[in-house]
Design a protein around this motif. Structure first.
Motif, mmCIF file in Angstrom:
data_model
loop_
_atom_site.group_PDB
_atom_site.id
_atom_site.type_symbol
_atom_site.label_atom_id
_atom_site.label_comp_id
_atom_site.label_asym_id
_atom_site.label_seq_id
_atom_site.Cartn_x
_atom_site.Cartn_y
_atom_site.Cartn_z
ATOM 1 N N ASP A 64 0.821 -1.216 0.000
ATOM 2 C CA ASP A 64 0.000 0.000 0.000
ATOM 3 C C ASP A 64 0.855 1.268 0.000
ATOM 4 O OD1 ASP A 64 -2.299 -1.546 0.026
ATOM 5 O OD2 ASP A 64 -2.412 -1.555 2.211
ATOM 6 N N ALA A 65 2.135 1.135 0.351
ATOM 7 C CA ALA A 65 3.040 2.288 0.341
ATOM 8 C C ALA A 65 3.483 2.649 -1.074
ATOM 9 C CB ALA A 65 4.265 1.997 1.206
ATOM 10 N N ILE A 66 3.142 1.807 -2.048
ATOM 11 C CA ILE A 66 3.542 2.043 -3.434
ATOM 12 C C ILE A 66 2.380 2.650 -4.204
ATOM 13 C CG2 ILE A 66 4.311 0.976 -5.598
ATOM 14 C CD1 ILE A 66 5.638 -1.207 -3.895
ATOM 15 N N SER A 67 2.636 3.828 -4.752
ATOM 16 C CA SER A 67 1.641 4.483 -5.597
ATOM 17 C C SER A 67 2.359 4.992 -6.844
ATOM 18 C CB SER A 67 0.978 5.631 -4.844
ATOM 19 O OG SER A 67 1.953 6.573 -4.434
ATOM 20 N N GLU A 68 1.616 5.615 -7.734
ATOM 21 C CA GLU A 68 2.231 6.136 -8.947
ATOM 22 C C GLU A 68 3.320 7.130 -8.559
ATOM 23 O OE1 GLU A 68 0.834 8.406 -13.010
ATOM 24 O OE2 GLU A 68 -0.629 7.220 -11.890
ATOM 25 N N GLY A 69 4.475 6.988 -9.147
ATOM 26 C CA GLY A 69 5.578 7.883 -8.839
ATOM 27 C C GLY A 69 6.512 7.374 -7.761
ATOM 28 N N THR A 70 6.150 6.284 -7.069
ATOM 29 C CA THR A 70 7.026 5.696 -6.064
ATOM 30 C C THR A 70 8.219 5.052 -6.763
ATOM 31 O OG1 THR A 70 5.172 5.221 -4.592
ATOM 32 C CG2 THR A 70 7.179 3.965 -4.216
ATOM 33 N N ALA A 71 9.410 5.271 -6.231
ATOM 34 C CA ALA A 71 10.619 4.663 -6.791
ATOM 35 C C ALA A 71 10.714 3.218 -6.294
ATOM 36 C CB ALA A 71 11.853 5.448 -6.382
ATOM 37 N N VAL A 72 10.471 2.262 -7.202
ATOM 38 C CA VAL A 72 10.504 0.842 -6.855
ATOM 39 C C VAL A 72 11.750 0.216 -7.463
ATOM 40 C CG1 VAL A 72 9.325 -1.378 -7.080
ATOM 41 C CG2 VAL A 72 7.985 0.712 -6.748
ATOM 42 N N LEU A 73 12.494 -0.501 -6.627
ATOM 43 C CA LEU A 73 13.668 -1.246 -7.075
ATOM 44 C C LEU A 73 13.359 -2.728 -6.948
ATOM 45 C CD1 LEU A 73 16.641 -1.517 -7.949
ATOM 46 C CD2 LEU A 73 17.261 -1.319 -5.517
ATOM 47 N N ASP A 74 13.274 -3.401 -8.096
ATOM 48 C CA ASP A 74 12.978 -4.841 -8.145
ATOM 49 C C ASP A 74 14.310 -5.581 -8.213
ATOM 50 O OD1 ASP A 74 12.266 -7.486 -9.033
ATOM 51 O OD2 ASP A 74 10.399 -6.675 -9.873
ATOM 52 N N VAL A 75 14.580 -6.440 -7.222
ATOM 53 C CA VAL A 75 15.878 -7.109 -7.139
ATOM 54 C C VAL A 75 15.808 -8.592 -7.515
ATOM 55 C CG1 VAL A 75 16.780 -5.469 -5.445
ATOM 56 C CG2 VAL A 75 15.641 -7.544 -4.640
ATOM 57 N N ARG A 76 14.710 -8.995 -8.174
ATOM 58 C CA ARG A 76 14.580 -10.389 -8.597
ATOM 59 C C ARG A 76 15.485 -10.682 -9.792
ATOM 60 N NH1 ARG A 76 8.828 -11.105 -10.169
ATOM 61 N NH2 ARG A 76 9.135 -8.964 -10.868
ATOM 62 N N GLU A 77 15.601 -11.939 -10.125
ATOM 63 C CA GLU A 77 16.427 -12.357 -11.258
ATOM 64 C C GLU A 77 15.770 -11.946 -12.571
ATOM 65 O OE1 GLU A 77 19.492 -13.613 -10.925
ATOM 66 O OE2 GLU A 77 19.194 -13.368 -8.768
ATOM 67 N N ASP A 78 16.558 -11.939 -13.641
ATOM 68 C CA ASP A 78 16.074 -11.511 -14.953
ATOM 69 C C ASP A 78 14.820 -12.259 -15.391
ATOM 70 O OD1 ASP A 78 18.086 -9.607 -15.254
ATOM 71 O OD2 ASP A 78 19.404 -10.971 -16.347
ATOM 72 N N TYR A 79 14.813 -13.586 -15.241
ATOM 73 C CA TYR A 79 13.662 -14.372 -15.703
ATOM 74 C C TYR A 79 12.399 -14.022 -14.921
ATOM 75 C CZ TYR A 79 13.973 -17.585 -11.716
ATOM 76 O OH TYR A 79 13.972 -18.124 -10.454
ATOM 77 N N GLU A 80 12.553 -13.672 -13.639
ATOM 78 C CA GLU A 80 11.403 -13.283 -12.823
ATOM 79 C C GLU A 80 10.860 -11.927 -13.282
ATOM 80 O OE1 GLU A 80 11.969 -14.682 -8.361
ATOM 81 O OE2 GLU A 80 13.832 -13.815 -9.147
ATOM 82 N N TRP A 81 11.768 -10.986 -13.527
ATOM 83 C CA TRP A 81 11.414 -9.647 -14.000
ATOM 84 C C TRP A 81 10.686 -9.736 -15.344
ATOM 85 C CZ3 TRP A 81 11.339 -4.483 -13.005
ATOM 86 C CH2 TRP A 81 11.387 -3.606 -14.084
ATOM 87 N N GLU A 82 11.232 -10.521 -16.261
ATOM 88 C CA GLU A 82 10.659 -10.628 -17.596
ATOM 89 C C GLU A 82 9.238 -11.183 -17.558
ATOM 90 O OE1 GLU A 82 13.631 -12.917 -19.612
ATOM 91 O OE2 GLU A 82 15.046 -11.248 -19.613
ATOM 92 N N ALA A 83 8.954 -12.102 -16.632
ATOM 93 C CA ALA A 83 7.634 -12.721 -16.540
ATOM 94 C C ALA A 83 6.579 -11.743 -16.030
ATOM 95 C CB ALA A 83 7.670 -13.948 -15.639
ATOM 96 N N GLY A 84 6.955 -10.827 -15.141
ATOM 97 C CA GLY A 84 5.994 -9.860 -14.625
ATOM 98 C C GLY A 84 6.598 -8.947 -13.581
#
Length: 108
Positions: A10-30
């Protein structure tokens, strides 16, 4: 060492800086549209891509990797919080995702 916070999706809204640290295959899937992607093992080498003054919301699949990364970032002078529940919580809340595969986005 200063501890980072845990926040809900709920702390994530439009404009929130999100850093996704998952592996490439996880990122590519969604992933969250507009998120920045740096796999957990690449963080130290790519640290200069992050702004230490930006409030980063770090996310992975369930919250374990992102917790470790947010703690490390805070210890190194960055502003970061861990998103509890990660992408699994994001999907459970029916929040929107995009994929890089052309298929329906999903969390692996």
């Amino acid at each position: 060492m200063t501890n980072s916070e845990n926040v809900s999706i709920d702390a994530i809204s439009e404009g929130t800086a999100v850093l996704d640290v998952r592996e490439d295959y996880e990122w590519e899937a969604g992933h969250i549209e507009g998120a920045r992607h740096i796999p957990v093992n690449d963080i130290p080498a790519r640290l200069d891509e992050l702004d230490p003054d930006e409030d980063l919301h770090v996310i992975c699949r369930t919250g374990g990797r992102s917790f470790r990364v947010s703690e490390w970032l805070v210890a190194n002078g960055y502003s970061a919080v861990n998103v509890s529940g990660g992408m699994d919580a994001w999907v459970e809340a029916s929040r929107p995702m995009v994929s890089e595969t052309g298929e329906e986005p999903r969390v692996l």
